[in-house]
Enzyme design. Structure first.
Site, PDB file in Angstrom:
ATOM      1  N   LYS A 187       0.841  -1.205   0.000  1.00  0.00           N
ATOM      2  CA  LYS A 187       0.000   0.000   0.000  1.00  0.00           C
ATOM      3  C   LYS A 187       0.876   1.255   0.000  1.00  0.00           C
ATOM      4  O   LYS A 187       2.050   1.198   0.377  1.00  0.00           O
ATOM      5  CB  LYS A 187      -0.911  -0.017   1.230  1.00  0.00           C
ATOM      6  CG  LYS A 187      -0.177   0.047   2.563  1.00  0.00           C
ATOM      7  CD  LYS A 187      -1.110  -0.224   3.743  1.00  0.00           C
ATOM      8  CE  LYS A 187      -0.358  -0.183   5.068  1.00  0.00           C
ATOM      9  NZ  LYS A 187      -1.219  -0.601   6.199  1.00  0.00           N
ATOM     10  N   TYR A 223      14.480  30.385   7.814  1.00  0.00           N
ATOM     11  CA  TYR A 223      13.286  31.105   8.264  1.00  0.00           C
ATOM     12  C   TYR A 223      13.216  31.178   9.782  1.00  0.00           C
ATOM     13  O   TYR A 223      13.425  30.168  10.467  1.00  0.00           O
ATOM     14  CB  TYR A 223      12.030  30.400   7.753  1.00  0.00           C
ATOM     15  CG  TYR A 223      11.848  30.464   6.258  1.00  0.00           C
ATOM     16  CD1 TYR A 223      11.926  31.675   5.570  1.00  0.00           C
ATOM     17  CD2 TYR A 223      11.573  29.307   5.535  1.00  0.00           C
ATOM     18  CE1 TYR A 223      11.744  31.723   4.191  1.00  0.00           C
ATOM     19  CE2 TYR A 223      11.387  29.348   4.161  1.00  0.00           C
ATOM     20  CZ  TYR A 223      11.481  30.559   3.486  1.00  0.00           C
ATOM     21  OH  TYR A 223      11.300  30.602   2.135  1.00  0.00           O
TER      22      TYR A 223
HETATM   23  C1  LIG Z   1      -0.565  -1.723   6.827  1.00  0.00           C
HETATM   24  C2  LIG Z   1      -1.233  -2.982   7.160  1.00  0.00           C
HETATM   25  C3  LIG Z   1      -0.494  -4.160   7.365  1.00  0.00           C
HETATM   26  C4  LIG Z   1       1.017  -4.190   7.414  1.00  0.00           C
HETATM   27  O1  LIG Z   1       1.442  -3.697   8.668  1.00  0.00           O
HETATM   28  P1  LIG Z   1       3.008  -3.674   9.039  1.00  0.00           P
HETATM   29  O2  LIG Z   1       3.030  -3.321  10.479  1.00  0.00           O
HETATM   30  O3  LIG Z   1       3.602  -2.619   8.172  1.00  0.00           O
HETATM   31  O4  LIG Z   1       3.522  -5.016   8.737  1.00  0.00           O
HETATM   32  C5  LIG Z   1      -1.188  -5.347   7.563  1.00  0.00           C
HETATM   33  N1  LIG Z   1      -2.542  -5.364   7.562  1.00  0.00           N
HETATM   34  C6  LIG Z   1      -3.265  -4.249   7.404  1.00  0.00           C
HETATM   35  C7  LIG Z   1      -4.754  -4.329   7.445  1.00  0.00           C
HETATM   36  C8  LIG Z   1      -2.651  -3.018   7.208  1.00  0.00           C
HETATM   37  O5  LIG Z   1      -3.391  -1.915   7.065  1.00  0.00           O
END
Ligand SMILES: *Cc1c(COP(=O)(O)O)cnc(C)c1O
Length: 398
Positions: free
Chosen positions: A44, A276
């Site tokens: 993702k 800044y």
């Molecule tokens: C992001 C996510 C994962 C992976 O989690 P990690 O801690 O990065 O391994 C697994 N399942 C779901 C539903 C997620 O949203």
């Protein structure tokens, strides 16, 4: 260094080098720890900023039988790029796009009746059998179906299955505190998951995969592995939490190295304001180096005055504020060349800081440090198995 084609590498303002050899090794190492369960590489958000198509392909080569995404658009993009394996997307809103996902053989997810109803309607409209995974809320309190509503969701899914509109391919859930081994919620969630599985079995569902484990549970909790583990951050070589150990302790190697070319080096007198708000003043006569990366590139503005960078052999600290496109480091009188590499983070074995060091400096987690690196930073893939010398690819969205 010459590239495979023999051409000189393009000079770069900044780059995120992605080590696909490390990614494959991480996937193999995670599979070895997964008690025989299958592995879903979670890609993702463009593979946590590493590039979903290239990372997804490398993860498949190392044995990931599933890819996981949050949004359906992310899953459809993997199909469009030619991925033919199992893909699951879990974050849905009314309107889907269910039909496109069903036609692309993506496993969709339902946490409530509204989603199931839309899936059944889309499957009937295109004359296909949808692959549906039902998500239980075993205690996270985010997405997923509450125990009181679960028997109703399961019964509706079973009757749609009997009608041929869908097949329930999975029952799954997600942990709240897997990165805190021994947290009492972990055992409670597993107990509720077993109850949810029993309800589904009694209703006649026979899912292919039952899954509950993210990276921390994959690394620490064999009883949570079931048929499939969903690993994200660990695929990219980061530890889910410093309390669980360093990446090396966990058999992982960080995949992303973020670097930039020093854009200017200059001598300045003492008492000179920097950036800044003049939140930093040179304590004496010194050398300042300009690093051409800023918050538009994903450098946290919260790392103003704290973020570490390897320049000219030493860790330097960001002097003053991170601006949109640039920040300054004080070299304390040391010399550096214009065009010399500044390394913000990487695996750490050249003495550079790690994403975890940045997380500490910015008050966040390593996940956020790598994921937020924006599309303005080109990803450059190193792939010793396929392309000695590496090749540059435009950053996602370019
Ligand atoms: C992001 C996510 C994962 C992976 O989690 P990690 O801690 O990065 O391994 C697994 N399942 C779901 C539903 C997620 O949203």
């Amino acid at each position: 260094m010459p590239t495979a084609s023999g051409a000189a590498p393009r000079p770069h303002r900044a780059r995120a080098e992605i080590d696909l050899g490390a990614l494959r090794a991480n996937v193999r190492s995670l599979r070895a720890r997964a008690s025989g369960a299958e592995l879903m590489a979670v890609v993702k958000s463009d593979a946590y900023g590493h590039g979903a198509v290239r990372c997804g392909r490398a993860a498949r080569e190392a044995g990931a039988s599933w890819l996981g995404t949050a949004t359906p658009e992310e899953a459809l993009a993997l199909r469009a790029a030619g991925d033919r394996g199992r893909i699951m997307a879990w974050l849905w809103t009314p309107g889907g796009p269910w039909r496109e996902a069903i036609e692309a053989d993506i496993d969709v997810s339902a946490s409530g009746r509204w989603a199931l109803d839309e899936i059944v309607a889309a499957a009937r409209a295109c004359g296909r059998t949808a692959r549906v995974q039902l998500k239980a809320d075993t205690g996270l309190g985010r997405n997923g179906c509450q125990p009181a509503d679960w028997p109703g969701l399961v019964a509706a899914a079973r009757s749609a299955e009997a009608e041929g509109a869908l097949k329930v391919t999975g029952v799954w859930s997600h942990f709240a505190c897997a990165d805190e081994p021994g947290h009492p919620s972990i055992a409670a969630q597993l107990r509720r998951f077993h109850e949810a599985l029993d309800v589904a079995a009694r209703a006649g569902l026979d899912p292919e995969v039952r899954h509950h484990a993210n990276s921390p549970a994959t690394l620490t909790l064999p009883e949570a592995h079931f048929d499939l583990v969903r690993t994200g951050v660990s695929v990219y070589g980061l530890s889910p939490s410093p309390e669980l150990g360093t990446p090396a302790d966990l058999g992982l190697r960080p995949v992303m190295t973020l670097s930039a070319s020093i854009a200017l080096v200059k001598n300045t007198p003492g008492g000179h304001g920097v950036g800044y708000g003049h939140t930093y003043r040179t304590p004496g006569e010194t050398t300042l180096a300009l690093v051409p990366l800023g918050y538009a590139d994903g450098i946290p503005r919260h790392a103003s005055g704290t973020g570490p960078v390897l320049v000219a052999g030493k860790w330097r600290t960001i002097a003053g504020r991170v601006a949109m496109d640039q920040f300054v480091v004080d070299l304390g009188g040391d010399a550096a060349r214009v065009g010399e590499e500044a390394v913000l983070f990487g695996p750490g074995d050249r003495g550079e800081p790690t994403a975890e060091d940045w997380a500490r400096a910015a008050g966040t987690i390593g996940y956020e440090i790598v994921t937020r690196i924006s599309t303005r930073v080109p990803r450059v893939y190193r792939d010793p198995e396929h392309e000695p010398g590496g090749d540059a690819e435009p950053g996602p969205g370019e």
